[in-house]
Write a protein that holds these residues in place. Structure first.
Motif, PDB file in Angstrom:
ATOM      1  N   VAL A 395      -2.268   8.483   1.878  1.00 43.44           N
ATOM      2  CA  VAL A 395      -1.608   7.765   2.972  1.00 43.44           C
ATOM      3  C   VAL A 395      -0.127   8.101   2.883  1.00 43.44           C
ATOM      4  CG1 VAL A 395      -3.272   5.872   3.123  1.00 43.44           C
ATOM      5  CG2 VAL A 395      -1.367   5.695   1.534  1.00 43.44           C
ATOM      6  N   TYR A 397       3.685   6.925   4.523  1.00 48.85           N
ATOM      7  CA  TYR A 397       4.482   6.018   5.373  1.00 48.85           C
ATOM      8  C   TYR A 397       5.885   6.586   5.521  1.00 48.85           C
ATOM      9  CZ  TYR A 397       0.710   2.842   4.131  1.00 48.85           C
ATOM     10  OH  TYR A 397      -0.523   2.275   3.951  1.00 48.85           O
ATOM     11  N   LEU A 405       0.623  -1.303   7.350  1.00 50.02           N
ATOM     12  CA  LEU A 405      -0.831  -1.302   7.415  1.00 50.02           C
ATOM     13  C   LEU A 405      -1.294  -2.742   7.546  1.00 50.02           C
ATOM     14  CD1 LEU A 405      -3.253   0.655   7.057  1.00 50.02           C
ATOM     15  CD2 LEU A 405      -3.174   0.157   4.621  1.00 50.02           C
ATOM     16  N   HIS A 408      -6.471  -5.978   5.660  1.00 46.29           N
ATOM     17  CA  HIS A 408      -7.839  -5.443   5.706  1.00 46.29           C
ATOM     18  C   HIS A 408      -8.499  -5.538   4.346  1.00 46.29           C
ATOM     19  CE1 HIS A 408      -5.595  -2.120   3.916  1.00 46.29           C
ATOM     20  NE2 HIS A 408      -6.744  -1.685   3.444  1.00 46.29           N
ATOM     21  N   ASP A 410     -11.134  -2.935   2.035  1.00 42.57           N
ATOM     22  CA  ASP A 410     -11.594  -1.548   2.059  1.00 42.57           C
ATOM     23  C   ASP A 410     -13.115  -1.501   2.106  1.00 42.57           C
ATOM     24  OD1 ASP A 410      -8.929  -0.973   1.624  1.00 42.57           O
ATOM     25  OD2 ASP A 410      -9.183  -0.696  -0.537  1.00 42.57           O
ATOM     26  N   THR A 415     -11.194   0.066  -5.513  1.00 46.18           N
ATOM     27  CA  THR A 415     -10.243   1.043  -4.987  1.00 46.18           C
ATOM     28  C   THR A 415      -9.216   1.381  -6.057  1.00 46.18           C
ATOM     29  OG1 THR A 415     -10.436   0.275  -2.701  1.00 46.18           O
ATOM     30  CG2 THR A 415      -8.402   1.402  -3.278  1.00 46.18           C
ATOM     31  N   ASN A 417      -5.496   3.122  -6.313  1.00 52.16           N
ATOM     32  CA  ASN A 417      -4.379   3.513  -5.454  1.00 52.16           C
ATOM     33  C   ASN A 417      -3.246   3.979  -6.357  1.00 52.16           C
ATOM     34  OD1 ASN A 417      -1.984   3.502  -3.970  1.00 52.16           O
ATOM     35  ND2 ASN A 417      -2.723   1.913  -2.575  1.00 52.16           N
ATOM     36  N   LEU A 430       2.935  -3.861  -1.111  1.00 55.76           N
ATOM     37  CA  LEU A 430       1.522  -4.146  -0.863  1.00 55.76           C
ATOM     38  C   LEU A 430       1.257  -5.623  -1.153  1.00 55.76           C
ATOM     39  CD1 LEU A 430      -1.006  -2.632   0.042  1.00 55.76           C
ATOM     40  CD2 LEU A 430      -1.601  -2.302  -2.361  1.00 55.76           C
ATOM     41  N   PHE A 457       5.543  -0.900  -5.298  1.00 59.91           N
ATOM     42  CA  PHE A 457       5.123   0.343  -5.950  1.00 59.91           C
ATOM     43  C   PHE A 457       6.307   1.064  -6.570  1.00 59.91           C
ATOM     44  CE2 PHE A 457       1.328   0.363  -3.077  1.00 59.91           C
ATOM     45  CZ  PHE A 457       0.368   0.529  -4.065  1.00 59.91           C
ATOM     46  N   HIS A 465      -8.158  -2.277  -7.686  1.00 64.90           N
ATOM     47  CA  HIS A 465      -8.482  -3.598  -7.147  1.00 64.90           C
ATOM     48  C   HIS A 465      -9.868  -3.588  -6.529  1.00 64.90           C
ATOM     49  CE1 HIS A 465      -7.600  -2.282  -2.958  1.00 64.90           C
ATOM     50  NE2 HIS A 465      -6.558  -1.642  -3.459  1.00 64.90           N
ATOM     51  N   HIS A 471      -5.843  -7.142   1.683  1.00 70.18           N
ATOM     52  CA  HIS A 471      -4.472  -6.703   1.403  1.00 70.18           C
ATOM     53  C   HIS A 471      -3.842  -6.081   2.638  1.00 70.18           C
ATOM     54  CE1 HIS A 471      -7.401  -3.583   0.312  1.00 70.18           C
ATOM     55  NE2 HIS A 471      -6.503  -2.703   0.696  1.00 70.18           N
ATOM     56  N   ALA A 473      -0.159  -3.601   3.849  1.00 73.74           N
ATOM     57  CA  ALA A 473       1.095  -2.940   3.438  1.00 73.74           C
ATOM     58  C   ALA A 473       2.188  -3.386   4.397  1.00 73.74           C
ATOM     59  CB  ALA A 473       0.938  -1.428   3.457  1.00 73.74           C
ATOM     60  N   ARG A 481       6.872   6.941   1.519  1.00 77.06           N
ATOM     61  CA  ARG A 481       5.971   6.602   0.400  1.00 77.06           C
ATOM     62  C   ARG A 481       4.628   7.293   0.632  1.00 77.06           C
ATOM     63  NH1 ARG A 481       2.008   2.664  -0.694  1.00 77.06           N
ATOM     64  NH2 ARG A 481       2.470   1.229   1.023  1.00 77.06           N
ATOM     65  N   ASN A 483       0.792   7.782  -1.174  1.00 75.24           N
ATOM     66  CA  ASN A 483      -0.147   7.321  -2.207  1.00 75.24           C
ATOM     67  C   ASN A 483      -1.479   8.030  -2.060  1.00 75.24           C
ATOM     68  OD1 ASN A 483       1.929   5.354  -2.314  1.00 75.24           O
ATOM     69  ND2 ASN A 483       0.501   3.850  -3.152  1.00 75.24           N
ATOM     70  N   VAL A 485      -5.432   7.321  -2.411  1.00 72.84           N
ATOM     71  CA  VAL A 485      -6.348   6.180  -2.447  1.00 72.84           C
ATOM     72  C   VAL A 485      -7.771   6.691  -2.652  1.00 72.84           C
ATOM     73  CG1 VAL A 485      -7.248   4.211  -1.157  1.00 72.84           C
ATOM     74  CG2 VAL A 485      -4.843   4.860  -0.911  1.00 72.84           C
TER      75      VAL A 485
HETATM   76  O1  LIG Z   1      -0.758   2.272  -0.360  1.00 70.33           O
HETATM   77  C1  LIG Z   1      -1.104   1.746   0.712  1.00 70.33           C
HETATM   78  O2  LIG Z   1      -0.341   1.342   1.547  1.00 70.33           O
HETATM   79  C2  LIG Z   1      -2.570   1.621   0.997  1.00 70.33           C
HETATM   80  C3  LIG Z   1      -3.029   0.427   0.271  1.00 70.33           C
HETATM   81  C4  LIG Z   1      -4.449   0.130   0.460  1.00 70.33           C
HETATM   82  O3  LIG Z   1      -4.919  -0.104   1.534  1.00 70.33           O
HETATM   83  C5  LIG Z   1      -5.311   0.101  -0.720  1.00 70.33           C
HETATM   84  O4  LIG Z   1      -4.828   0.208  -1.861  1.00 70.33           O
HETATM   85  O5  LIG Z   1      -6.509  -0.055  -0.524  1.00 70.33           O
END
Ligand SMILES: O=C(O)CCC(=O)C(=O)O
Ligand SMILES: [Fe+2]
Length: 521
Positions: A395, A397, A405, A408, A410, A415, A417, A430, A457, A465, A471, A473, A481, A483, A485
């Motif tokens: 992802v 940003y 974000l 939501h 997942d 997950t 990240n 986050l 972060f 998680h 969660h 963002a 940024r 990441n 995932v």
């Molecule tokens: O790093 C992000 O913004 C994505 C975070 C996210 O949706 C996740 O960790 O599942």
């Protein structure tokens, strides 16, 4: 009670197991107690097939003495001789041929014993079978001959060199299978890069015009892929299928184009000891080793801090080189000019890692580290098969792209990240919510509750998680940024919701064992 009365979920009896393990005493005992010598499991395998597959000649002899059918074949037409060849046991193959097994038998897919021996990659067996006049020139119903199979499996140059010495096999270097692939393509697709290079040299040496042809085909694929115009991404929610027709139509071309592209960091694409040395944090390597040697998971636990209930953070999973090289590779992926599909229904920018050449690396990484860690941190959710598959993406940003974000859960049981950086940014926190979520995103009852809080972060920080822990963002105010995932889930995208009771949970040994003992292919 007959020893055949009790079977496992694949319909295997005690005699299948005893034969598969070559346990002669138990085989005899079971046969004396009335076990059927040719008892079949669900896919019609007999005990003799298991004994042959695992090279237990004495068990084979015992079964044959008791009139086991050496011509028996399973549902796929794979007969005892094929199983022996596939298992790589020359002794078992020789024994069965001695007992008049048919050297020309083919399975339903059209593979004869030579193709099975080539699949197994046994040099000695191939030589021996060739002397016995097994047909090495035949191809199966998918157009795969011995060379294609050996290339696919990444077998030795020694075996390949011998094969190419057989005139009719040399032809196979240039023969496309039913998917239009050459042996050299198969080797490359499966990550046997050095072997693919060698095969390519062989092709060029034998038919110089091929070098040009291959390069032309590769250049054509890359050019064609670069000329595609990807559909615009607009949706910030439920965008999974945006432009779906386009991506489906061109899936094959795009896949090939990514294979043709030369990565800027080839070492990032191959999971193995060299990858682990360079990219896995030494503390994680040590911890995993301890866990695998049954010395406990304390070292693995000590890598993490539970910042928010149910959210574990670590700075010691990957090395700084991993982040640097990965960011470099992402840049070169962007510069490749080949269209990439949006990573998920909410993030529009970033790439699906499995589609741009990271598939094999991720498989290894997930199996060796991510899955065991997820299972250790969330034993109530990750059982034997709950994290068998993954979906990984990046992802990104920045202003002008995605900046936030929405809340939501997942589509994952767990997950991971990892924040790659790149350097400085503001915002983009986050936020986790205490609510258990709703509907299919509800956190399973019986879990330690999911906590609420914000996570800022920093480069190198990884979170693990429960995917269903809601969660969001928050807005990125400046900078960028990026990441990685990784979503883990069971086959067919199934996400575990019902928690396991403590006595149903995996043990540490089960979590960390990388290969289970299986009486299977
Ligand atoms: O790093 C992000 O913004 C994505 C975070 C996210 O949706 C996740 O960790 O599942
Ligand atoms: Fe998420």
């Amino acid at each position: 009670m007959s020893p055949d009365a009790e079977v496992d979920r694949n319909g295997l009896t005690a005699l299948h197991y005893a034969a598969g393990r070559g346990d002669l005493q138990i085989c005899r005992l079971l046969l004396e107690l009335g076990a059927g010598v040719d008892t079949r499991n669900k896919d019609l395998r007999t005990p003799l097939m298991w004994a042959a597959r695992n090279g237990h000649v004495e068990a084979c002899e015992e079964l044959v003495r008791r009139k086991a059918d050496i011509h028996a074949a399973n549902k796929l037409g794979i007969c005892c001789l094929h199983w022996a060849a596939w298992g790589g046991s020359l002794d078992a193959v020789a024994y069965l041929l001695d007992q008049a097994a048919d050297i020309n038998a083919v399975c339903n897919a059209g593979c004869n014993v030579a193709v099975w021996a080539a699949t197994a990659g046994s040099y000695d067996m191939c030589l021996w079978l060739h002397e016995k006049r097994a047909d090495f020139a035949s191809t199966n119903k998918n157009g795969h001959g011995v060379l294609n199979k050996a290339a696919w499996r990444g077998h030795s140059v020694k075996l390949m060199t011998w094969m190419l010495g057989i005139e009719s096999i040399e032809e196979q270097l240039f023969e496309q299978d039913w998917d239009g692939e050459l042996p050299v393509d198969r080797a490359r697709q499966k990550g046997h890069t050095a072997l693919a290079e060698w095969l390519h040299q062989q092709m060029c040496a034998r038919r110089p015009s091929w070098q040009e042809a291959i390069e032309k085909i590769a250049a054509y694929r890359l050019r064609a892929a670069r000329q595609l115009v990807a559909p615009k991404v607009t949706l910030k929610k439920h965008g999974e299928f945006e432009g779906g027709d386009f991506w489906e139509e061109h899936e094959d071309l795009l896949k090939k184009a990514w294979q043709e592209r030369s990565p800027s960091h080839p070492e990032l694409h191959d999971f193995g000891p060299a990858f682990e040395d360079r990219y896995i944090h030494p503390k994680l390597r040590d911890a995993a080793q301890q866990a695998r040697e049954a010395k406990g998971e304390e070292a693995a636990w000590s890598l993490f801090e539970e910042i928010i209930p149910g959210v574990f953070a670590s700075d010691c999973l990957f090395t700084a080189e991993f982040r640097q090289d990965f960011l470099g590779e992402l840049e070169s992926i962007e510069a490749a000019g080949i269209p990439t599909r949006r990573p998920n229904g909410m993030n529009r920018y970033g790439v699906i890692l499995d589609q741009v050449g990271f598939e094999r690396m991720l498989e290894g990484l997930v199996a060796a580290y991510v899955r065991p860690l997820g299972a250790m941190l969330f034993p109530e959710l990750v059982g034997a098969n709950d994290a068998d598959e993954h979906y990984a993406f990046t992802v990104k940003y920045e202003s002008g792209g995605d900046t936030e974000l929405a809340k939501h859960g997942d589509a994952s049981v767990v997950t991971l990240n990892l924040c790659l950086g790149p350097s400085v940014w503001e915002g983009g926190t986050l936020r986790f919510f205490e609510s258990g979520g709703s509907g299919m995103y509800a956190l399973p009852k019986g879990n330690a509750s999911a906590g609420a809080g914000d996570i800022v972060f920093r480069p190198g920080m990884a979170l693990i998680h429960r995917g269903q822990h809601q969660h969001q963002a928050l807005e990125l105010l400046s900078g960028q940024r990026v990441n990685i995932v990784m979503w883990l889930f069971a086959r067919d995208g199934v996400v575990r919701i019902a928690p396991y009771a403590p006595d149903e949970q995996l043990t540490a040994a089960q979590r960390w064992e990388s290969r289970r003992w299986r009486l299977d292919l």
